[in-house]
Design an enzyme around this catalytic site. Structure first.
Site, PDB file in Angstrom:
ATOM      1  N   ASP A  45       6.791  70.420  33.739  1.00 29.14           N
ATOM      2  CA  ASP A  45       5.779  70.709  32.718  1.00 29.14           C
ATOM      3  C   ASP A  45       4.643  69.693  32.823  1.00 29.14           C
ATOM      4  OD1 ASP A  45       5.402  72.116  29.822  1.00 29.14           O
ATOM      5  OD2 ASP A  45       4.747  70.025  29.749  1.00 29.14           O
ATOM      6  N   TYR A  50      -3.057  65.832  30.999  1.00 30.73           N
ATOM      7  CA  TYR A  50      -2.224  64.728  31.486  1.00 30.73           C
ATOM      8  C   TYR A  50      -2.846  64.076  32.727  1.00 30.73           C
ATOM      9  CZ  TYR A  50       1.545  67.083  28.793  1.00 30.73           C
ATOM     10  OH  TYR A  50       2.310  67.700  27.838  1.00 30.73           O
ATOM     11  N   LYS A  75      -1.311  73.519  31.058  1.00 30.83           N
ATOM     12  CA  LYS A  75      -1.900  73.856  29.749  1.00 30.83           C
ATOM     13  C   LYS A  75      -3.412  73.702  29.776  1.00 30.83           C
ATOM     14  CE  LYS A  75       2.207  71.672  27.853  1.00 30.83           C
ATOM     15  NZ  LYS A  75       2.414  70.516  28.749  1.00 30.83           N
ATOM     16  N   HIS A 108      -3.099  74.486  24.847  1.00 27.91           N
ATOM     17  CA  HIS A 108      -2.450  73.205  24.523  1.00 27.91           C
ATOM     18  C   HIS A 108      -2.381  72.941  23.009  1.00 27.91           C
ATOM     19  CE1 HIS A 108      -1.603  69.084  26.566  1.00 27.91           C
ATOM     20  NE2 HIS A 108      -0.861  69.236  25.503  1.00 27.91           N
TER      21      HIS A 108
END
Ligand code: A2P
Length: 281
Positions: A45, A50, A75, A108
């Site tokens: 994931d 990120y 996301k 997200h």
């Protein structure tokens, strides 16, 4: 790895390897590669936010495991909401990952009323329509949302063509989100639990430590077993080899009914406890 079946029939491995705060460098890619090749995770994931999609892609490629044996989620970040933006953001994610399809793509965070008083439902719907289009075009095997509470989901469910397959929310013993979990279950939406260890805070909780001691397991394993027993999908992050191994080794023990009741009764043992309507990003 056991799987859950999503509402569109796609199978998703019941534990995911989380990568929030996993660095986008050789050490990050090594940790992800270790998770795949040494520990047996088949579900990774990540998210555009990120900033480590490159490392995820690199680790999957270098694992030597074929792409179709690994379930990859990313996301869409908040600044990319809106119909047209989604296609560009998705393209960027695919370039970062160096992949030609995604298993699961999530919004997200929902657009919220405090930030967009008159348009938040429309923004979420326009964003979702683009996700639906990518799904219908065969570029993504399943689509979903993250951090949506029932009141964010309801207007979307009223209008959507494709019901979200997944809602990824913060769930751990200190923040159980029972109402949101129940709502999603009723709608056939699988709940994924982010921060299932409460960012490590749940691991020093006396109740959880006591249960772990009695079972000869670690507090992390007890938290993950508790999440799985609820029919949820934990996304557990670690860059530490021993923990990476430990966190997937949760299929050969059980919590008793009493253990479960004790954990269910916990209310406040750390984690972020973020409310999507109160965030400022
Ligand atoms: P690290 O990545 O340095 O190993 P959460 O998933 O709830 O957000 O928790 C992630 C945090 O918990 C990270 O700081 C991670 O540290 C730590 N962690 C992950 N697995 C374990 C474990 N089995 N025991 C203790 N800490 C862990």
């Amino acid at each position: 790895m056991q799987t859950y079946k999503l509402n569109n029939g796609v199978e998703i491995p019941v534990i995911g390897f989380g990568t929030w705060e996993t660095p986008n460098d050789a050490s990050g890619a090594e940790a992800i590669k270790y998770a795949i090749t040494q520990a047996g995770y088949t579900h990774i994931d990540t998210a555009a936010a990120y900033r480590n999609e490159e490392s995820v892609g690199k680790a999957v490629r270098e694992s030597g495991i074929s792409r179709d044996k690994i379930f990859v989620t990313s996301k869409l970040w908040n600044t990319k909401r809106g119909y047209d933006n989604v296609f560009r953001a998705f393209e960027r994610t695919m370039q970062n990952l160096q992949m030609d399809y995604l298993d699961l793509y999530l919004i997200h965070w929902p657009a919220i009323q405090s930030q967009y008083p008159d348009s938040w439902t429309q923004i979420n719907y326009d964003t979702w329509r683009a996700m639906e289009q990518l799904y219908k075009d065969g570029k993504i095997r399943a689509i979903g949302v993250s951090n949506f509470m029932p009141h964010h989901l309801e207007p979307l469910l009223d209008k959507c063509d494709v019901v979200p397959a997944v809602n990824q929310i913060e769930v751990h013993p200190g923040y159980q989100q029972v109402e949101a979990v129940e709502f999603c279950k009723q709608k056939g939406i699988l709940v994924e639990a982010w921060s299932p260890l409460g960012r490590g805070d749940a691991l020093v909780n006396q109740t959880i430590m006591g249960i772990a001691d009695r079972l000869g397991r670690t507090p992390a394993q007890v938290c993950l077993r508790w999440v799985l027993d609820k029919g949820l999908l934990p996304l557990v992050k670690s860059v530490t080899p021993t923990r990476i191994l430990q966190n997937i080794d949760v299929f050969d023990f059980s919590l008793t009914e009493e253990d479960t009741k004790k954990i269910d009764a916990l209310t406040d043992c750390g984690g972020m406890c973020l409310h999507p309507d109160k965030v400022t990003f």
